[in-house]
Design a protein around this motif. Structure first.
Motif, short mmCIF file in Angstrom:
data_model
loop_
_atom_site.label_atom_id
_atom_site.label_comp_id
_atom_site.label_asym_id
_atom_site.label_seq_id
_atom_site.Cartn_x
_atom_site.Cartn_y
_atom_site.Cartn_z
N VAL A 53 0.85 -1.20 0.00
CA VAL A 53 0.00 0.00 0.00
C VAL A 53 0.88 1.24 0.00
O VAL A 53 1.66 1.46 0.94
CB VAL A 53 -0.93 0.03 1.23
CG1 VAL A 53 -1.78 1.30 1.21
CG2 VAL A 53 -1.81 -1.19 1.27
N SER A 55 1.74 5.25 0.41
CA SER A 55 1.17 6.31 1.24
C SER A 55 0.66 7.48 0.40
O SER A 55 -0.17 8.26 0.88
CB SER A 55 2.24 6.82 2.21
OG SER A 55 3.37 7.32 1.51
N THR A 57 -1.59 9.11 -2.36
CA THR A 57 -2.91 8.75 -2.91
C THR A 57 -2.88 8.60 -4.42
O THR A 57 -3.63 7.79 -4.97
CB THR A 57 -3.95 9.81 -2.51
OG1 THR A 57 -3.47 11.11 -2.90
CG2 THR A 57 -4.20 9.80 -1.02
N LEU A 60 -1.82 5.20 -5.04
CA LEU A 60 -2.85 4.27 -4.58
C LEU A 60 -3.96 4.14 -5.62
O LEU A 60 -4.48 3.03 -5.84
CB LEU A 60 -3.43 4.75 -3.26
CG LEU A 60 -4.55 3.91 -2.67
CD1 LEU A 60 -4.04 2.51 -2.33
CD2 LEU A 60 -5.12 4.57 -1.42
N TYR A 118 -3.54 4.11 7.96
CA TYR A 118 -2.19 4.42 7.48
C TYR A 118 -2.23 5.50 6.40
O TYR A 118 -1.46 6.48 6.44
CB TYR A 118 -1.57 3.13 6.96
CG TYR A 118 -0.43 3.29 5.99
CD1 TYR A 118 0.87 3.57 6.45
CD2 TYR A 118 -0.62 3.13 4.62
CE1 TYR A 118 1.92 3.70 5.55
CE2 TYR A 118 0.41 3.25 3.73
CZ TYR A 118 1.68 3.53 4.20
OH TYR A 118 2.71 3.66 3.29
N ILE A 119 -3.12 5.35 5.42
CA ILE A 119 -3.23 6.33 4.33
C ILE A 119 -3.68 7.69 4.85
O ILE A 119 -3.14 8.74 4.47
CB ILE A 119 -4.19 5.81 3.25
CG1 ILE A 119 -3.61 4.55 2.59
CG2 ILE A 119 -4.45 6.87 2.20
CD1 ILE A 119 -4.61 3.79 1.74
N TYR A 122 -0.78 9.41 6.86
CA TYR A 122 0.33 9.88 6.02
C TYR A 122 -0.06 11.08 5.16
O TYR A 122 0.81 11.80 4.67
CB TYR A 122 0.83 8.74 5.13
CG TYR A 122 2.00 7.99 5.73
CD1 TYR A 122 3.26 8.08 5.17
CD2 TYR A 122 1.83 7.21 6.86
CE1 TYR A 122 4.34 7.40 5.73
CE2 TYR A 122 2.88 6.52 7.43
CZ TYR A 122 4.14 6.62 6.86
OH TYR A 122 5.21 5.96 7.43
N ASN A 123 -1.35 11.28 4.95
CA ASN A 123 -1.79 12.42 4.15
C ASN A 123 -2.39 13.54 4.99
O ASN A 123 -2.78 14.57 4.45
CB ASN A 123 -2.82 11.96 3.12
CG ASN A 123 -2.20 11.14 2.00
OD1 ASN A 123 -1.70 11.69 1.02
ND2 ASN A 123 -2.21 9.82 2.15
#
Length: 293
Positions: A53, A55, A57, A60, A118-119, A122-123
Motif C-alpha cells: 500500500v 502512502s 494517494t 494508490l 495508514y493512508i 500519512y496524508n
C-alpha cells in the motif's frame, strides 16, 4: 511422498486459520522464487512495490488492489514468522469461540482498516509530508484478531515465555501501547496500521454483541469469488460413479461393515510397517473419512 497432494488436502479440509497461514506462506515463497529468476536474468521487477500500500494517494489510485494484497505480503522470513506465530496463537483462541467465517472477516476487515488509517495519517499529519511509505504485512490483521478475542474474553489467561500467565486484556493493551510508542520510531506506518486493525477488532465484537456481523458481507463476497475460481479450475472427473444399494437386511449390513473394518485394519497395518506416506491417495481418503465418523 505426495507432499503437494497432502497440502491440497489440508488446505481444502482445513480451517479458515489454516488457509490464511497457507496463503501467507505461499505468497512469500512464490515471490521469492520469482525474484530469484529475475535476479539471474539480470532484470528487476518491483513486485513488492506493486503489491504494498503506497502512502501517496496518486499511486494508490493506480494500484487499488494493494489494500488487499499487502496483508498477505512479507519481505523477510522473520517478518513472516512472527506474524504467522501471532496469527496461529490468537487465531486458535478466536476459533475457540467463533466459526471460521468470522475469523476471515476480522482478518480482512482488520487489514483494510489498518491500510485506511495508514493512508489517512500519512496524508493528514505534517510529519509525513515528505515521506513516501509502503505498507506490507499481516500484522494489522493479527492485531484485529488479538483485540477482538481480548475484548470478547478479556480474562482468559495465556502463557508468555519467561513471564508466566497473563490475561488477554493486558496482552492486548501492552501491544497497543507499544504500537502507539512505535509511531515515532523507524516504522511509523506499520504501527499506525496496527492501531487501525486494533480498532476494527474492538468494533467488530462491540457490534457482534448487538447481533450485527459487520464482516459477513465481505466474507460472503470472498466466498463467492472462491467458488467461481474453483469452478473454473475444477477438472471433470474421469472416474466412473457407481451407487451402492443400501443393505437389504441385518446380515448384509454386518457383512459390509466387516469388510470395511478389514480394509481399515489393512491400512493401519500398512502404516505400522511402511509409514503414512506409503499410503495411496484412495487409502488416505478412506482413513480420513473413517476418522470423521
Amino acid at each position: 511422498m505426495d507432499i503437494v497432494g497432502d497440502i491440497k488436502r489440508t488446505f481444502k479440509e482445513g480451517s479458515a486459520l489454516t488457509r490464511l497461514i497457507y496463503i501467507n506462506i505461499g505468497v512469500f515463497l512464490l515471490l521469492k522464487i520469482i525474484g530469484v529468476f529475475f535476479y539471474h536474468s539480470g532484470q528487476s521487477i518491483p513486485l513488492y512495490q506493486w503489491l504494498s500500500v503506497p502512502s501517496v494517494t496518486e499511486a494508490l489510485v493506480q494500484r487499488p488492489w494493494t489494500p488487499i494484497t499487502y496483508m498477505f505480503l512479507h519481505q523477510g522470513f522473520i517478518h513472516l514468522l512472527f506474524n504467522m506465530l501471532g496469527l496461529y496463537w490468537f487465531g486458535q483462541l478466536f476459533l475457540y469461540h467463533f466459526e471460521g467465517d468470522k475469523l476471515l472477516g476480522v482478518y480482512l476487515m482488520g487489514g483494510l482498516w489498518g491500510a485506511f488509517l495508514y493512508i489517512v495519517a500519512y496524508n493528514l499529519f505534517p510529519a509525513f509530508n515528505s515521506v513516501y511509505g509502503l505498507l506490507l504485512g499481516a500484522s494489522a490483521s493479527v492485531f484485529a484478531i488479538l483485540v477482538a478475542i481480548a475484548f470478547y474474553d478479556p480474562n482468559r489467561e495465556i502463557h508468555l515465555f519467561f513471564i508466566g500467565r497473563f490475561p488477554l486484556k493486558y496482552v492486548a493493551a501492552f501491544y497497543i501501547l507499544l504500537s502507539v510508542i512505535g509511531i515515532s520510531s523507524t516504522n511509523p506506518g506499520g504501527n499506525i496500521a496496527h492501531l487501525g486493525g486494533a480498532f476494527w477488532g474492538w468494533f467488530y465484537i462491540y457490534q457482534l454483541r448487538k447481533g450485527k456481523d459487520m464482516g459477513a458481507g465481505l466474507v460472503g463476497f470472498v466466498n463467492k469469488i472462491g467458488e467461481f475460481l474453483a469452478g473454473l479450475f475444477k477438472h471433470k472427473s474421469k472416474m466412473k460413479v457407481t451407487y451402492r444399494k443400501p443393505p437389504r437386511d441385518d446380515h448384509e449390513y454386518n457383512r459390509q461393515k466387516h469388510k470395511q473394518q478389514d480394509e481399515i485394519n489393512r491400512i493401519l497395518d500398512k502404516i505400522a510397517k511402511t509409514g503414512y506416506d506409503s499410503l495411496t491417495k484412495q487409502e488416505k481418503e478412506l482413513l480420513f473419512k473413517q476418522g470423521k465418523k
